[in-house]
Scaffold this motif. Sequence first.
Motif, PDB file in Angstrom:
ATOM      1  N   ARG A  20      -7.272 -15.923   4.311  1.00 16.84           N
ATOM      2  CA  ARG A  20      -6.966 -14.499   4.397  1.00 16.84           C
ATOM      3  C   ARG A  20      -6.272 -13.937   3.174  1.00 16.84           C
ATOM      4  O   ARG A  20      -6.376 -12.733   2.901  1.00 16.84           O
ATOM      5  CB  ARG A  20      -6.125 -14.220   5.645  1.00 16.84           C
ATOM      6  CG  ARG A  20      -6.918 -14.342   6.927  1.00 16.84           C
ATOM      7  CD  ARG A  20      -6.151 -13.875   8.138  1.00 16.84           C
ATOM      8  NE  ARG A  20      -5.932 -12.435   8.114  1.00 16.84           N
ATOM      9  CZ  ARG A  20      -5.410 -11.756   9.137  1.00 16.84           C
ATOM     10  NH1 ARG A  20      -5.051 -12.398  10.235  1.00 16.84           N
ATOM     11  NH2 ARG A  20      -5.235 -10.460   9.061  1.00 16.84           N
ATOM     12  N   SER A  21      -5.580 -14.769   2.418  1.00 20.71           N
ATOM     13  CA  SER A  21      -4.857 -14.267   1.244  1.00 20.71           C
ATOM     14  C   SER A  21      -5.625 -14.467  -0.055  1.00 20.71           C
ATOM     15  O   SER A  21      -5.090 -14.218  -1.134  1.00 20.71           O
ATOM     16  CB  SER A  21      -3.490 -14.946   1.145  1.00 20.71           C
ATOM     17  OG  SER A  21      -3.651 -16.343   0.981  1.00 20.71           O
ATOM     18  N   VAL A  22      -6.892 -14.906   0.026  1.00 16.39           N
ATOM     19  CA  VAL A  22      -7.639 -15.263  -1.179  1.00 16.39           C
ATOM     20  C   VAL A  22      -8.413 -14.064  -1.706  1.00 16.39           C
ATOM     21  O   VAL A  22      -9.078 -13.348  -0.947  1.00 16.39           O
ATOM     22  CB  VAL A  22      -8.614 -16.429  -0.891  1.00 16.39           C
ATOM     23  CG1 VAL A  22      -9.467 -16.735  -2.108  1.00 16.39           C
ATOM     24  CG2 VAL A  22      -7.827 -17.660  -0.481  1.00 16.39           C
ATOM     25  N   ARG A  23      -8.333 -13.851  -2.999  1.00 13.99           N
ATOM     26  CA  ARG A  23      -9.150 -12.844  -3.693  1.00 13.99           C
ATOM     27  C   ARG A  23     -10.277 -13.599  -4.378  1.00 13.99           C
ATOM     28  O   ARG A  23     -10.057 -14.335  -5.331  1.00 13.99           O
ATOM     29  CB  ARG A  23      -8.305 -12.100  -4.729  1.00 13.99           C
ATOM     30  CG  ARG A  23      -9.077 -11.110  -5.614  1.00 13.99           C
ATOM     31  CD  ARG A  23      -9.142  -9.761  -4.977  1.00 13.99           C
ATOM     32  NE  ARG A  23      -9.832  -8.788  -5.821  1.00 13.99           N
ATOM     33  CZ  ARG A  23      -9.212  -7.895  -6.593  1.00 13.99           C
ATOM     34  NH1 ARG A  23      -7.894  -7.880  -6.658  1.00 13.99           N
ATOM     35  NH2 ARG A  23      -9.915  -7.019  -7.290  1.00 13.99           N
ATOM     36  N   ILE A  24     -11.506 -13.444  -3.871  1.00 10.60           N
ATOM     37  CA  ILE A  24     -12.613 -14.226  -4.420  1.00 10.60           C
ATOM     38  C   ILE A  24     -13.502 -13.433  -5.364  1.00 10.60           C
ATOM     39  O   ILE A  24     -14.373 -13.994  -6.023  1.00 10.60           O
ATOM     40  CB  ILE A  24     -13.482 -14.804  -3.288  1.00 10.60           C
ATOM     41  CG1 ILE A  24     -14.140 -13.674  -2.478  1.00 10.60           C
ATOM     42  CG2 ILE A  24     -12.690 -15.733  -2.406  1.00 10.60           C
ATOM     43  CD1 ILE A  24     -15.298 -14.123  -1.643  1.00 10.60           C
ATOM     44  N   SER A  25     -13.297 -12.106  -5.443  1.00 12.62           N
ATOM     45  CA  SER A  25     -14.194 -11.285  -6.252  1.00 12.62           C
ATOM     46  C   SER A  25     -13.504  -9.993  -6.644  1.00 12.62           C
ATOM     47  O   SER A  25     -12.628  -9.488  -5.926  1.00 12.62           O
ATOM     48  CB  SER A  25     -15.477 -10.969  -5.468  1.00 12.62           C
ATOM     49  OG  SER A  25     -16.308 -10.078  -6.185  1.00 12.62           O
ATOM     50  N   GLY A  26     -13.926  -9.443  -7.786  1.00 17.64           N
ATOM     51  CA  GLY A  26     -13.467  -8.126  -8.184  1.00 17.64           C
ATOM     52  C   GLY A  26     -14.327  -7.024  -7.611  1.00 17.64           C
ATOM     53  O   GLY A  26     -13.996  -5.845  -7.727  1.00 17.64           O
ATOM     54  N   ASP A  27     -15.427  -7.400  -6.975  1.00 20.63           N
ATOM     55  CA  ASP A  27     -16.310  -6.445  -6.326  1.00 20.63           C
ATOM     56  C   ASP A  27     -15.713  -6.087  -4.964  1.00 20.63           C
ATOM     57  O   ASP A  27     -15.566  -6.952  -4.098  1.00 20.63           O
ATOM     58  CB  ASP A  27     -17.699  -7.066  -6.152  1.00 20.63           C
ATOM     59  CG  ASP A  27     -18.721  -6.091  -5.589  1.00 20.63           C
ATOM     60  OD1 ASP A  27     -18.429  -5.445  -4.563  1.00 20.63           O
ATOM     61  OD2 ASP A  27     -19.821  -5.987  -6.154  1.00 20.63           O
ATOM     62  N   GLY A  28     -15.394  -4.808  -4.777  1.00 21.67           N
ATOM     63  CA  GLY A  28     -14.737  -4.391  -3.547  1.00 21.67           C
ATOM     64  C   GLY A  28     -15.540  -4.696  -2.301  1.00 21.67           C
ATOM     65  O   GLY A  28     -14.977  -5.123  -1.280  1.00 21.67           O
ATOM     66  N   ALA A  29     -16.859  -4.516  -2.357  1.00 24.47           N
ATOM     67  CA  ALA A  29     -17.694  -4.768  -1.187  1.00 24.47           C
ATOM     68  C   ALA A  29     -17.707  -6.248  -0.834  1.00 24.47           C
ATOM     69  O   ALA A  29     -17.643  -6.630   0.340  1.00 24.47           O
ATOM     70  CB  ALA A  29     -19.121  -4.271  -1.438  1.00 24.47           C
ATOM     71  N   VAL A  30     -17.771  -7.110  -1.851  1.00 24.61           N
ATOM     72  CA  VAL A  30     -17.765  -8.553  -1.616  1.00 24.61           C
ATOM     73  C   VAL A  30     -16.437  -8.977  -1.018  1.00 24.61           C
ATOM     74  O   VAL A  30     -16.384  -9.764  -0.057  1.00 24.61           O
ATOM     75  CB  VAL A  30     -18.034  -9.309  -2.932  1.00 24.61           C
ATOM     76  CG1 VAL A  30     -17.839 -10.807  -2.739  1.00 24.61           C
ATOM     77  CG2 VAL A  30     -19.446  -9.024  -3.432  1.00 24.61           C
ATOM     78  N   GLN A  31     -15.335  -8.445  -1.553  1.00 21.36           N
ATOM     79  CA  GLN A  31     -14.025  -8.815  -1.042  1.00 21.36           C
ATOM     80  C   GLN A  31     -13.825  -8.314   0.388  1.00 21.36           C
ATOM     81  O   GLN A  31     -13.257  -9.018   1.231  1.00 21.36           O
ATOM     82  CB  GLN A  31     -12.920  -8.260  -1.950  1.00 21.36           C
ATOM     83  CG  GLN A  31     -11.523  -8.724  -1.573  1.00 21.36           C
ATOM     84  CD  GLN A  31     -11.342 -10.223  -1.700  1.00 21.36           C
ATOM     85  OE1 GLN A  31     -11.811 -10.825  -2.662  1.00 21.36           O
ATOM     86  NE2 GLN A  31     -10.654 -10.828  -0.741  1.00 21.36           N
ATOM     87  N   ARG A  32     -14.315  -7.114   0.676  1.00 23.73           N
ATOM     88  CA  ARG A  32     -14.180  -6.583   2.041  1.00 23.73           C
ATOM     89  C   ARG A  32     -14.969  -7.424   3.037  1.00 23.73           C
ATOM     90  O   ARG A  32     -14.519  -7.664   4.163  1.00 23.73           O
ATOM     91  CB  ARG A  32     -14.635  -5.128   2.091  1.00 23.73           C
ATOM     92  CG  ARG A  32     -13.623  -4.153   1.499  1.00 23.73           C
ATOM     93  CD  ARG A  32     -13.993  -2.726   1.813  1.00 23.73           C
ATOM     94  NE  ARG A  32     -15.248  -2.331   1.193  1.00 23.73           N
ATOM     95  CZ  ARG A  32     -15.353  -1.847  -0.042  1.00 23.73           C
ATOM     96  NH1 ARG A  32     -14.274  -1.704  -0.793  1.00 23.73           N
ATOM     97  NH2 ARG A  32     -16.534  -1.499  -0.547  1.00 23.73           N
ATOM     98  N   ALA A  33     -16.146  -7.892   2.628  1.00 20.69           N
ATOM     99  CA  ALA A  33     -16.943  -8.753   3.509  1.00 20.69           C
ATOM    100  C   ALA A  33     -16.213 -10.060   3.774  1.00 20.69           C
ATOM    101  O   ALA A  33     -16.228 -10.581   4.898  1.00 20.69           O
ATOM    102  CB  ALA A  33     -18.317  -9.014   2.887  1.00 20.69           C
ATOM    103  N   TRP A  34     -15.571 -10.596   2.732  1.00 25.58           N
ATOM    104  CA  TRP A  34     -14.790 -11.824   2.896  1.00 25.58           C
ATOM    105  C   TRP A  34     -13.632 -11.590   3.862  1.00 25.58           C
ATOM    106  O   TRP A  34     -13.416 -12.361   4.802  1.00 25.58           O
ATOM    107  CB  TRP A  34     -14.269 -12.278   1.542  1.00 25.58           C
ATOM    108  CG  TRP A  34     -13.339 -13.452   1.572  1.00 25.58           C
ATOM    109  CD1 TRP A  34     -11.971 -13.426   1.657  1.00 25.58           C
ATOM    110  CD2 TRP A  34     -13.703 -14.839   1.518  1.00 25.58           C
ATOM    111  NE1 TRP A  34     -11.462 -14.692   1.648  1.00 25.58           N
ATOM    112  CE2 TRP A  34     -12.498 -15.583   1.563  1.00 25.58           C
ATOM    113  CE3 TRP A  34     -14.913 -15.521   1.424  1.00 25.58           C
ATOM    114  CZ2 TRP A  34     -12.474 -16.976   1.523  1.00 25.58           C
ATOM    115  CZ3 TRP A  34     -14.897 -16.915   1.383  1.00 25.58           C
ATOM    116  CH2 TRP A  34     -13.699 -17.621   1.433  1.00 25.58           C
TER     117      TRP A  34
END
Length: 346
Positions: free
Chosen positions: A298-312
């Motif tokens: 839950r605390s991981v940032r895996i992408s700078g793409d907002g849509a990808v991060q929101r899906a995660w």
Amino acid sequence: MDLDAAPIDRPAAYLDAQRSLALVAARLTAAVATACRREWAMLDAAGDPPVGAPAPVIDPEALLLASAWLAPHDRTLAATTHAWVSRWSDLLSVQRTRNLARAFPPSVEAELRNIAVTAYERGKDFRWAPLVKGAPAAPATDTAADDTDTAAAATGGVPCATRLPVHHTALLMLRLRMAFGVGARPDALAYLLARDSAWSAIADIAQATGYTTSAIRRALDRMAAARIVSSADDGACRYRCDVPAWAALFSLHERVEPWPYRLQGYAFVAQCVTLADGLARRKLTAYAITEAVRGLARSVRISGDGAVQRAWDDAFREGSALPEMERALLHLAAALHWPAQTDQGA
């Protein structure tokens, strides 16, 4: 992990959850191993990006630590790592390596010491002495250029310009270190170039690169004062750079790909696989297994793409089921491949 040896009195739900997580962990491990091999091949000029494929910027310390994590089970990768470090350790940040190692399982420490021995003895890079001697890790530093003064002298003055295939944008981070020294300034600049002239907040740059916010602020303030980057302060201090100007200066004929968040991806996979291995050895309910994975992700940032991060984030929201999490993890495994796989097998 030996799931077949699990006690037969466990409810099927326990075993199903453990087996599913074990399979995902194997896919994640394979994805990181593949990505590391390709990145080392690029650094050795032995591999070119496939025609038309993106070449994301290589984060050298993230690559080093991921390789250290994999080393006990992949001696070929370990040999590749040591061979590269023996020649070009001066382009690595010792302090950043030590700071970022905290994001990986403790098992990396032993292999990191072996790498330090190679840098110290074969590379004559004496900055690695504290790791060789087994000194405790230094506290996180906010120094913006902790290795700059000593790195150049560490390898006997071999000309850096002849070393690496710097025409590839994938080597941009190392190329900027050659030009400006090892530290926060070249790494922050590499991040801004990967942002394609978009404004970036200090917190975002610090999170992506693994430096403290104070180190990033000081580094970028100095570059802004020198008119190397632009700054704006409308309540939140932000920075950007003129990508066309830098592209002309460095003869960048390829577009710099978006920042790949390799540090976060590699560290998360290492922690997730370690967690999966531990869960396979314990009598836990399927709910407890799900909550353990959720808490880690839950605390991981895996992408700078907002849509990808929101899906995660949605996949690991409160109340999400293990199959949703598994799909997100398999998507991450596909994204870690270089070039990214289109068939994710989820």
